[in-house]
Design an enzyme around this catalytic site. Sequence first.
Site: not given
Ligand code: BGC
Length: 418
Positions: A88, A100, A93-94, A363, A143
Amino acid sequence: MYLDPDYAAKIKVSQARVTAGSTDAALLQAAGKFPTAVWLDRIAAIDGARATGGAMGLVDHLDAALVQQRAISGTGALKPLAITLVVYDLPDRDCAAFASNGELSSAQNGMSLYKTQYIDRIAEIVARPAYAGLRVVAVIEPDSYPNMLTNVGNGKPACDAVDAKKVYVEGIQYTLNKLSGVKNVAMYLDIAHSGWLGWNDNRAKAIAGFKTLIQGATTSGRLDIVRGFASNTANYTPLDEPFFNSFDDTIVDSGRTTQFYQWNRVVDELSYVDTLRKEFVAAGFPQSLSFIVDTSRNGWGGAKRPTAAAADVDDMRIDRRAHRGNWCNVKDTGIGERPRANPDNSRPHLDAFVFVKPPGDSDGTSDTSANTPNAEGKRYDEMCGTKTGDALTGAPHAGQWFHDQFMMLLRNAYPALK
Ligand code: BGC
């Protein structure tokens, strides 16, 4: 399945906040048995910072997994042990949200960093002979590609830009190519959830889109380089709506009893994976194509859970969100089916229930003033504020420990936690 010691440390933080001997303390005790995925959500997560009291790195996790594998096997032959890694860190990203956004930007050499500092390093580590006996499950880039399928040309300029520059396609194809060379890695591409790609037209786009994406990853064009798809990552969509079925027009039509399904005939994740499986295979994917589902927050138990069919679908749906698109720290939710392999004999294409998003990890922040990206690229998104009516307040940045959410998820677990 691997038990992450860093997750156990987060549970300890919550243990310190509840009364010893209370019901909550018992729930926390039970949570100690949850296998959870390890998110490699930035380059620094590969090394971790264990020497200075920080998080474990990838090698630390794989070494710990070997110790656990030995422990469960006793003196006999090694039993299989699966460790789930979430890949990820795509540049930009996102693209459809702010909560995120990551550390890498395609405008600032992000693609080269992604390939050489991130993917190449992960591939090298998991391929070490010492780890050949572990089953490494890789969930690829939650995503991102689903955003290419539905959020381009939809008033999301960041998604239009990554589409025009093919950032996600190039990054994911690189990842598929690299990891397909590692024998003990099983890759599952993120395929959002039924409340996102479930509509007939979106499913058709997804099947065509993922086929082209995977075929383009290697010179062989083979579709079996991935084991399958991961659905519901970090989401709240239930496995099953117990009181009605998918593809029931009297339920899903907006003109009938509810606006909730908006003509999306796929109302839950089991119907989603069953339907996708058929359609992917019809499109040329191998019979071995399989799915895992994130059940970390889709249980919908607790006192408000409907217990019987009702005349109005809104009175009988267990998914009690105001809108199926709400994804941020959703209220009244509970953890779902506990992680396990081959959970359903009637669904051989369902490999496992997995806690991909560790329950208790936020989240996204609910702090409306957090508008400048922090060091990890995280900031406030309105879906985490009061706009949706579904998001908990007091939430820290995505990925950080959110005690109140964790306790809510444990209390509302379905099946209930013992
Ligand atoms: C975050 C990540 C995190 C993951 C698991 C995502 O929403 O952006 O940084 O590692 O959740 O908690």
